[in-house]
Scaffold this motif. Sequence first.
Motif, PDB file in Angstrom:
ATOM      1  N   UNK A 142      24.198  66.175  24.128  1.00 28.24           N
ATOM      2  CA  UNK A 142      25.166  67.254  23.038  1.00 28.24           C
ATOM      3  C   UNK A 142      26.421  66.525  23.088  1.00 28.24           C
ATOM      4  N   UNK A 143      27.396  67.244  22.349  1.00 28.46           N
ATOM      5  CA  UNK A 143      28.882  66.872  22.382  1.00 28.46           C
ATOM      6  C   UNK A 143      29.489  67.212  23.481  1.00 28.46           C
ATOM      7  N   UNK A 144      30.241  66.500  24.257  1.00 30.20           N
ATOM      8  CA  UNK A 144      31.115  66.978  25.444  1.00 30.20           C
ATOM      9  C   UNK A 144      32.624  66.813  24.963  1.00 30.20           C
ATOM     10  N   UNK A 145      33.413  67.954  24.873  1.00 31.19           N
ATOM     11  CA  UNK A 145      34.744  67.748  24.469  1.00 31.19           C
ATOM     12  C   UNK A 145      35.555  67.337  25.570  1.00 31.19           C
ATOM     13  N   UNK A 146      36.235  66.218  25.272  1.00 29.44           N
ATOM     14  CA  UNK A 146      37.127  65.571  26.448  1.00 29.44           C
ATOM     15  C   UNK A 146      38.821  65.888  26.603  1.00 29.44           C
ATOM     16  N   UNK A 147      39.015  66.589  25.439  1.00 29.25           N
ATOM     17  CA  UNK A 147      40.674  66.860  25.192  1.00 29.25           C
ATOM     18  C   UNK A 147      41.161  65.542  24.343  1.00 29.25           C
ATOM     19  N   UNK A 148      42.678  65.462  24.735  1.00 28.37           N
ATOM     20  CA  UNK A 148      43.309  64.401  23.889  1.00 28.37           C
ATOM     21  C   UNK A 148      43.073  63.226  24.410  1.00 28.37           C
ATOM     22  N   UNK A 149      42.814  62.086  23.560  1.00 24.39           N
ATOM     23  CA  UNK A 149      42.240  60.856  23.646  1.00 24.39           C
ATOM     24  C   UNK A 149      43.482  60.211  24.765  1.00 24.39           C
ATOM     25  N   UNK A 150      42.942  59.435  25.579  1.00 24.38           N
ATOM     26  CA  UNK A 150      43.751  58.606  26.630  1.00 24.38           C
ATOM     27  C   UNK A 150      43.052  57.198  26.588  1.00 24.38           C
ATOM     28  N   UNK A 151      43.971  56.381  26.598  1.00 22.28           N
ATOM     29  CA  UNK A 151      43.601  55.071  26.144  1.00 22.28           C
ATOM     30  C   UNK A 151      42.867  54.443  27.619  1.00 22.28           C
ATOM     31  N   UNK A 152      43.233  54.941  28.824  1.00 23.34           N
ATOM     32  CA  UNK A 152      42.458  54.171  30.052  1.00 23.34           C
ATOM     33  C   UNK A 152      41.603  54.834  30.326  1.00 23.34           C
ATOM     34  N   UNK A 153      41.099  56.251  29.769  1.00 25.22           N
ATOM     35  CA  UNK A 153      40.068  56.928  30.323  1.00 25.22           C
ATOM     36  C   UNK A 153      38.606  56.196  29.888  1.00 25.22           C
ATOM     37  N   UNK A 154      37.599  56.193  30.593  1.00 27.26           N
ATOM     38  CA  UNK A 154      36.401  55.804  30.309  1.00 27.26           C
ATOM     39  C   UNK A 154      35.537  57.047  29.325  1.00 27.26           C
ATOM     40  N   UNK A 155      35.019  56.595  28.273  1.00 23.79           N
ATOM     41  CA  UNK A 155      34.212  57.588  27.556  1.00 23.79           C
ATOM     42  C   UNK A 155      32.774  57.009  27.170  1.00 23.79           C
ATOM     43  N   UNK A 156      31.971  58.116  27.104  1.00 27.27           N
ATOM     44  CA  UNK A 156      30.528  57.895  26.795  1.00 27.27           C
ATOM     45  C   UNK A 156      30.072  58.234  25.366  1.00 27.27           C
ATOM     46  N   UNK A 157      28.932  58.040  25.145  1.00 25.89           N
ATOM     47  CA  UNK A 157      28.343  58.353  23.749  1.00 25.89           C
ATOM     48  C   UNK A 157      28.479  59.828  23.534  1.00 25.89           C
ATOM     49  N   UNK A 158      28.603  60.500  22.560  1.00 28.43           N
ATOM     50  CA  UNK A 158      28.928  62.094  22.044  1.00 28.43           C
ATOM     51  C   UNK A 158      30.362  62.612  22.874  1.00 28.43           C
ATOM     52  N   UNK A 159      31.174  61.828  23.550  1.00 27.11           N
ATOM     53  CA  UNK A 159      32.214  62.383  24.092  1.00 27.11           C
ATOM     54  C   UNK A 159      33.219  62.763  22.675  1.00 27.11           C
ATOM     55  N   UNK A 160      33.843  63.758  22.727  1.00 24.66           N
ATOM     56  CA  UNK A 160      34.825  64.264  21.563  1.00 24.66           C
ATOM     57  C   UNK A 160      36.130  64.342  21.968  1.00 24.66           C
ATOM     58  N   UNK A 161      36.862  63.685  21.217  1.00 24.47           N
ATOM     59  CA  UNK A 161      38.447  63.602  21.837  1.00 24.47           C
ATOM     60  C   UNK A 161      39.232  63.867  20.511  1.00 24.47           C
ATOM     61  N   UNK A 162      40.454  64.423  20.633  1.00 19.31           N
ATOM     62  CA  UNK A 162      41.484  64.853  19.652  1.00 19.31           C
ATOM     63  C   UNK A 162      42.655  63.652  19.736  1.00 19.31           C
ATOM     64  N   UNK A 163      43.086  63.359  18.357  1.00 20.56           N
ATOM     65  CA  UNK A 163      43.895  62.316  18.106  1.00 20.56           C
ATOM     66  C   UNK A 163      44.665  62.501  16.927  1.00 20.56           C
ATOM     67  N   UNK A 164      45.943  62.533  16.875  1.00 13.67           N
ATOM     68  CA  UNK A 164      46.736  62.541  15.723  1.00 13.67           C
ATOM     69  C   UNK A 164      46.288  63.660  14.611  1.00 13.67           C
TER      70      UNK A 164
END
Length: 199
Positions: free
Chosen positions: A91-113
């Motif tokens: 299921x979706x996992x909310x990760x907050x605002x996108x950070x370029x150096x953070x590792x992300x996985x399938x179904x991670x949700x980020x906020x950007x612009x």
Amino acid sequence: MAAVAEARAAFSDTLIRLERAIEERLGGLRTLIDEKNVPRVHPYVEGNVHYEGELVTHEGSTYQARCDTARAPSDEEHWICVAAGGLDGLSFRVRGTYQQDEPYSRFDVVALNGGSFVARRNNPGPCPGDDWQALCFQGKKGPAGPKGDRGERGPSGASIKGCELEAERYTLILNQGDGTSLSINLRPFFEAYHAECNG
């Protein structure tokens, strides 16, 4: 009349108790019948003989023996799969605002612009990109609403009522209309002026 009423009440209580006892006895009999008629499921034990019609669980699935067998349930000639094991739920996992150096996985949700994106796979790379799916974007600015009522008048701002100069301290004191005072140290200005004149 009172004796008849008491007898009727006693008979009614006895009848209720008798009905409850019968219902409890019938419930127990139903449970015994169900336990005998319903096939039981056991974990598969390697090397044991499992008999025709027997239900076993194996690697997350449930199988029924087609015949007496000692083979593993993966043998389709001897076993039939009754219920296959499902996949792990994602299921979706909310990760907050996108950070370029953070590792992300399938179904991670980020906020950007002003929008949000979900990763299509593990290690999706920069967002936005081919491995990110846009979920929503910030809407356009709507028309201005009606002008609100004028608010109450606020208190008067501070005003300078008078000033004093303390020459020995090189300090200018401003006395304000609300009774407070503001001290300004003038020494740095005089020192800077003196340095310029002597330079």
